[in-house]
Design an enzyme around this catalytic site. Sequence first.
Site, PDB file in Angstrom:
ATOM      1  N   HIS A  95     -24.348 -14.073 -14.988  1.00  0.00           N
ATOM      2  CA  HIS A  95     -24.317 -14.532 -16.385  1.00  0.00           C
ATOM      3  C   HIS A  95     -25.537 -15.408 -16.686  1.00  0.00           C
ATOM      4  O   HIS A  95     -26.179 -15.267 -17.732  1.00  0.00           O
ATOM      5  CB  HIS A  95     -23.067 -15.381 -16.645  1.00  0.00           C
ATOM      6  CG  HIS A  95     -21.769 -14.639 -16.596  1.00  0.00           C
ATOM      7  ND1 HIS A  95     -20.677 -15.092 -15.900  1.00  0.00           N
ATOM      8  CD2 HIS A  95     -21.374 -13.484 -17.181  1.00  0.00           C
ATOM      9  CE1 HIS A  95     -19.670 -14.256 -16.049  1.00  0.00           C
ATOM     10  NE2 HIS A  95     -20.065 -13.266 -16.819  1.00  0.00           N
TER      11      HIS A  95
ATOM     12  N   ARG B 104     -24.806  -4.150 -15.402  1.00  0.00           N
ATOM     13  CA  ARG B 104     -25.033  -4.087 -13.947  1.00  0.00           C
ATOM     14  C   ARG B 104     -24.972  -2.660 -13.421  1.00  0.00           C
ATOM     15  O   ARG B 104     -25.544  -2.341 -12.389  1.00  0.00           O
ATOM     16  CB  ARG B 104     -23.969  -4.917 -13.210  1.00  0.00           C
ATOM     17  CG  ARG B 104     -24.045  -6.403 -13.420  1.00  0.00           C
ATOM     18  CD  ARG B 104     -22.762  -7.072 -13.028  1.00  0.00           C
ATOM     19  NE  ARG B 104     -21.662  -6.582 -13.838  1.00  0.00           N
ATOM     20  CZ  ARG B 104     -20.436  -7.062 -13.825  1.00  0.00           C
ATOM     21  NH1 ARG B 104     -20.126  -8.038 -13.009  1.00  0.00           N
ATOM     22  NH2 ARG B 104     -19.500  -6.565 -14.600  1.00  0.00           N
TER      23      ARG B 104
ATOM     24  N   SER C  19     -17.050 -12.293 -12.233  1.00  0.00           N
ATOM     25  CA  SER C  19     -16.127 -13.437 -12.249  1.00  0.00           C
ATOM     26  C   SER C  19     -14.853 -13.115 -11.486  1.00  0.00           C
ATOM     27  O   SER C  19     -14.294 -13.980 -10.802  1.00  0.00           O
ATOM     28  CB  SER C  19     -15.777 -13.809 -13.691  1.00  0.00           C
ATOM     29  OG  SER C  19     -16.908 -14.246 -14.380  1.00  0.00           O
TER      30      SER C  19
END
Length: 163
Positions: free
Chosen positions: A18, A95, A132
């Site tokens: 991030h 990604r 995350s």
Amino acid sequence: MSTVAVVPGSFDPVTLGHLDVIERAAGLFDEVHVLVVHNPGKEALFPIAQRVTLLERSISEAQLPGKIVVTSWSVGLLVDYCTDVGATVLVKGIRSQVDVTYETPMAIVNRNLAGIETVFLLPDPANAHVSSSLVRQVAALGGDVAPYVPPAVAAYLAQTELP
Ligand code: PNS
């Protein structure tokens, strides 16, 4: 005319991936709003206010350049926030092909709803495996998350008992 961009996400918690996207966005746009948004499709671990605090600490300790505002939004559509603050661009990190599949419908809907364009950035491949959810899992099972998160988040996770 200055361009305001919004980097939205759950940030539950913020990762190095991030932070990379935020830094790249800050280099491209005049003002960047990092917006913690409730994702109705995900059960969150950390309260939104805590996620904002961790983002603020991480951005501050990384000394990211440019004008960066961290805030949250939970009362309506993401594009409503953009319209309120005069933002014309959303920034998302991609990604993998999985991210393209996930992000494409949201980008189209956000453009249809309010004419807000989405810019996809390719983050450093070194962070391509970082998410995350992976961080939450490793932390909950007692593993070392320091390679995946900013130091402020690693310190917070080290002193926090996770369910
Ligand atoms: O980090 P995430 O969980 O992938 O972020 C997804 C998020 C929060 C950006 C997305 O769920 C979102 O935009 N939520 C706000 C609700 C909304 O505006 N939905 C309609 C357009 S997709």
